[in-house]
Design an enzyme around this catalytic site. Structure first.
Site, mmCIF file in Angstrom:
data_model
loop_
_atom_site.group_PDB
_atom_site.id
_atom_site.type_symbol
_atom_site.label_atom_id
_atom_site.label_comp_id
_atom_site.label_asym_id
_atom_site.label_seq_id
_atom_site.Cartn_x
_atom_site.Cartn_y
_atom_site.Cartn_z
ATOM 1 N N LYS A 13 27.370 8.948 27.406
ATOM 2 C CA LYS A 13 26.187 9.329 28.209
ATOM 3 C C LYS A 13 24.952 8.563 27.726
ATOM 4 O O LYS A 13 24.220 7.972 28.516
ATOM 5 C CB LYS A 13 25.919 10.851 28.102
ATOM 6 C CG LYS A 13 27.087 11.719 28.538
ATOM 7 C CD LYS A 13 26.769 13.201 28.420
ATOM 8 C CE LYS A 13 26.538 13.704 27.006
ATOM 9 N NZ LYS A 13 27.707 13.631 26.117
ATOM 10 N N ARG A 88 23.799 22.177 29.971
ATOM 11 C CA ARG A 88 24.969 22.252 29.101
ATOM 12 C C ARG A 88 25.808 23.491 29.394
ATOM 13 O O ARG A 88 26.871 23.666 28.832
ATOM 14 C CB ARG A 88 24.392 22.384 27.722
ATOM 15 C CG ARG A 88 24.869 21.693 26.491
ATOM 16 C CD ARG A 88 25.382 20.358 26.569
ATOM 17 N NE ARG A 88 25.771 19.905 25.274
ATOM 18 C CZ ARG A 88 25.292 18.819 24.703
ATOM 19 N NH1 ARG A 88 24.389 18.086 25.282
ATOM 20 N NH2 ARG A 88 25.756 18.439 23.544
ATOM 21 N N ARG A 127 30.440 6.023 15.367
ATOM 22 C CA ARG A 127 29.103 5.740 15.904
ATOM 23 C C ARG A 127 28.078 5.521 14.786
ATOM 24 O O ARG A 127 28.028 6.250 13.812
ATOM 25 C CB ARG A 127 28.639 6.905 16.783
ATOM 26 C CG ARG A 127 27.163 6.759 17.200
ATOM 27 C CD ARG A 127 26.761 7.726 18.267
ATOM 28 N NE ARG A 127 27.101 9.095 17.956
ATOM 29 C CZ ARG A 127 27.082 10.085 18.858
ATOM 30 N NH1 ARG A 127 26.747 9.830 20.100
ATOM 31 N NH2 ARG A 127 27.408 11.300 18.512
ATOM 32 N N ARG A 160 25.069 10.227 12.520
ATOM 33 C CA ARG A 160 24.560 11.567 12.826
ATOM 34 C C ARG A 160 25.245 12.635 11.975
ATOM 35 O O ARG A 160 26.440 12.543 11.713
ATOM 36 C CB ARG A 160 24.787 11.867 14.322
ATOM 37 C CG ARG A 160 23.579 11.520 15.161
ATOM 38 C CD ARG A 160 23.817 11.569 16.631
ATOM 39 N NE ARG A 160 24.463 12.779 17.126
ATOM 40 C CZ ARG A 160 24.676 13.024 18.429
ATOM 41 N NH1 ARG A 160 24.285 12.138 19.329
ATOM 42 N NH2 ARG A 160 25.271 14.121 18.820
ATOM 43 N N ARG A 171 32.368 20.815 18.655
ATOM 44 C CA ARG A 171 31.588 20.346 19.813
ATOM 45 C C ARG A 171 32.496 20.176 21.042
ATOM 46 O O ARG A 171 32.098 20.477 22.166
ATOM 47 C CB ARG A 171 30.891 19.021 19.473
ATOM 48 C CG ARG A 171 29.680 19.227 18.558
ATOM 49 C CD ARG A 171 29.245 17.943 17.869
ATOM 50 N NE ARG A 171 28.883 16.879 18.774
ATOM 51 C CZ ARG A 171 28.869 15.584 18.428
ATOM 52 N NH1 ARG A 171 29.196 15.214 17.197
ATOM 53 N NH2 ARG A 171 28.513 14.678 19.297
HETATM 54 P P1 AP5 Z 1 27.340 7.759 23.124
HETATM 55 O O1 AP5 Z 1 26.786 6.984 24.254
HETATM 56 O O2 AP5 Z 1 26.491 8.019 21.934
HETATM 57 O O3 AP5 Z 1 28.015 9.114 23.658
HETATM 58 P P2 AP5 Z 1 27.333 10.440 24.188
HETATM 59 O O4 AP5 Z 1 28.103 10.854 25.402
HETATM 60 O O5 AP5 Z 1 25.874 10.283 24.315
HETATM 61 O O6 AP5 Z 1 27.745 11.420 23.008
HETATM 62 P P3 AP5 Z 1 26.875 12.459 22.166
HETATM 63 O O7 AP5 Z 1 27.613 12.700 20.890
HETATM 64 O O8 AP5 Z 1 25.453 12.055 22.078
HETATM 65 O O9 AP5 Z 1 27.020 13.717 23.071
HETATM 66 P P4 AP5 Z 1 26.753 15.144 22.696
HETATM 67 O O10 AP5 Z 1 26.707 15.744 24.028
HETATM 68 O O11 AP5 Z 1 27.715 15.752 21.749
HETATM 69 O O12 AP5 Z 1 25.394 15.083 21.816
HETATM 70 P P5 AP5 Z 1 23.915 15.513 22.113
HETATM 71 O O13 AP5 Z 1 23.039 14.621 21.333
HETATM 72 O O14 AP5 Z 1 23.679 15.695 23.553
HETATM 73 O O15 AP5 Z 1 28.660 6.987 22.627
HETATM 74 C C1 AP5 Z 1 29.423 7.443 21.516
HETATM 75 C C2 AP5 Z 1 30.009 6.252 20.753
HETATM 76 O O16 AP5 Z 1 30.960 5.614 21.592
HETATM 77 C C3 AP5 Z 1 28.985 5.177 20.358
HETATM 78 O O17 AP5 Z 1 29.329 4.645 19.101
HETATM 79 C C4 AP5 Z 1 29.135 4.106 21.452
HETATM 80 O O18 AP5 Z 1 28.814 2.814 20.952
HETATM 81 C C5 AP5 Z 1 30.624 4.232 21.767
HETATM 82 N N1 AP5 Z 1 30.937 3.871 23.152
HETATM 83 C C6 AP5 Z 1 30.221 4.153 24.277
HETATM 84 N N2 AP5 Z 1 30.828 3.675 25.373
HETATM 85 C C7 AP5 Z 1 31.984 3.075 24.927
HETATM 86 C C8 AP5 Z 1 33.048 2.395 25.571
HETATM 87 N N3 AP5 Z 1 33.069 2.222 26.900
HETATM 88 N N4 AP5 Z 1 34.052 1.922 24.807
HETATM 89 C C9 AP5 Z 1 34.052 2.085 23.459
HETATM 90 N N5 AP5 Z 1 33.074 2.717 22.792
HETATM 91 C C10 AP5 Z 1 32.043 3.208 23.519
HETATM 92 O O19 AP5 Z 1 23.880 16.984 21.456
HETATM 93 C C11 AP5 Z 1 23.996 17.182 20.060
HETATM 94 C C12 AP5 Z 1 23.808 18.668 19.744
HETATM 95 O O20 AP5 Z 1 22.474 19.076 20.139
HETATM 96 C C13 AP5 Z 1 24.734 19.639 20.482
HETATM 97 O O21 AP5 Z 1 25.956 19.813 19.799
HETATM 98 C C14 AP5 Z 1 23.886 20.911 20.497
HETATM 99 O O22 AP5 Z 1 23.923 21.570 19.251
HETATM 100 C C15 AP5 Z 1 22.479 20.379 20.706
HETATM 101 N N6 AP5 Z 1 22.114 20.266 22.125
HETATM 102 C C16 AP5 Z 1 21.826 19.130 22.820
HETATM 103 N N7 AP5 Z 1 21.526 19.404 24.094
HETATM 104 C C17 AP5 Z 1 21.614 20.757 24.224
HETATM 105 C C18 AP5 Z 1 21.439 21.647 25.316
HETATM 106 N N8 AP5 Z 1 21.109 21.204 26.546
HETATM 107 N N9 AP5 Z 1 21.620 22.971 25.089
HETATM 108 C C19 AP5 Z 1 21.929 23.442 23.870
HETATM 109 N N10 AP5 Z 1 22.131 22.655 22.783
HETATM 110 C C20 AP5 Z 1 21.975 21.315 22.968
HETATM 111 MG MG MG Z 2 24.163 11.117 23.359
#
Ligand code: AP5
Ligand code: MG
Length: 215
Positions: A13, A88, A127, A160, A171
């Site tokens: 994402k 979410r 990552r 992270r 997660r």
């Molecule tokens: P990346 O693009 O970083 O993936 P992502 O989908 O953004 O994954 P996240 O880990 O950020 O998602 P998340 O939903 O768990 O975390 P968030 O920060 O929202 O890509 C991942 C890796 O893959 C990278 O190394 C990239 O280079 C690689 N990659 C990408 N595309 C590729 C491809 N095509 N091929 C190969 N490799 C590839 O949330 C974190 C925490 O915050 C949550 O657990 C929760 O505690 C809290 N939180 C956040 N939002 C909320 C909410 N709305 N409500 C409540 N709690 C929340």
């Molecule tokens: Mg992300």
């Protein structure tokens, strides 16, 4: 365009959102990034959020909703935005609809980036992110030229805190239980499309853009 990016942790994402910013000039609203910024700043909100994030659980809706509402009112959101990691759960999706209605806005669409669960662990444990510019790397798939340093700005790369195997498992469980049902929520509204999130980042980006441009 006002779009929601859906997808499991590690689906890409954030990676796709950064390319959408470059192409369409609209801001990315990542609740994860906003929460991590609050954690780094050591605010009361950040301290509360960290206890949930470290366990891989969702931060309470009351905390997240206030943050998003404030962000949506900023001037740069007038030209559209990409919501990444929000909503979410169903309660957040309903609250978003209400917030947007109050601002005389509605969502243009939701795009789900689908990646098989067995690929996600390596994406997340591998990552690395630049502390200075936020550029993302992966030590298995897209390693930086020099270990630990950003190719773009030479900034320091970090891992992270929630990218540990045990936290990732939690997660993914939380995603399945609370976030995946949003596919049904947006299907009912007729605004969701899915793209396969495997293959190269550019290939996936082309598919996302084709959807957004109605091709
Ligand atoms: P990346 O693009 O970083 O993936 P992502 O989908 O953004 O994954 P996240 O880990 O950020 O998602 P998340 O939903 O768990 O975390 P968030 O920060 O929202 O890509 C991942 C890796 O893959 C990278 O190394 C990239 O280079 C690689 N990659 C990408 N595309 C590729 C491809 N095509 N091929 C190969 N490799 C590839 O949330 C974190 C925490 O915050 C949550 O657990 C929760 O505690 C809290 N939180 C956040 N939002 C909320 C909410 N709305 N409500 C409540 N709690 C929340
Ligand atoms: Mg992300």
């Amino acid at each position: 365009m006002r779009i929601v990016l859906l997808g499991a942790p590690g689906a890409g994402k954030g990676t796709q959102a950064k390319k959408l910013i470059e192409k369409y000039g609209m801001p990315q609203i990542s609740t994860g990034d906003l929460l991590r910024a609050a954690v780094s700043a050591g605010t009361a909100l950040g301290k509360e959020a960290k206890s949930y994030m470290d366990k891989g659980e969702l931060v309470p809706d009351s905390v997240v909703l206030g943050m998003v509402e404030e962000r949506l009112k900023q001037d740069d959101c007038k030209k559209g935005y990409i919501l990444d990691g929000f909503p979410r759960n169903t309660a957040q999706a309903e609250a978003l609809d209400k917030m947007l209605a109050a601002l005389n806005m509605s969502l243009t669409g939701a795009v789900s980036v689908d990646v098989p669960f067995e690929d996600l662990m390596k994406r997340l444990t591998g990552r690395r992110t630049c502390k200075a510019c936020g550029q993302m790397y992966n030590i298995y798939f897209s390693a930086p030229k020099k270990e630990g340093a950003c190719d773009k700005c030479s900034g320091e790369l970090y891992q992270r805190d929630d990218d540990k195997e045990a936290t990732i498992k939690k997660r993914l469980e939380v995603y399945t239980a609370q976030t995946e049902p949003l596919m049904g929520y947006y299907k009912n509204k007729g605004i969701v499309n899915s793209v396969a999130g495997t293959g190269s980042i550019d290939e996936i980006f082309s598919k996302v853009c084709a959807i957004l441009e109605g091709k």
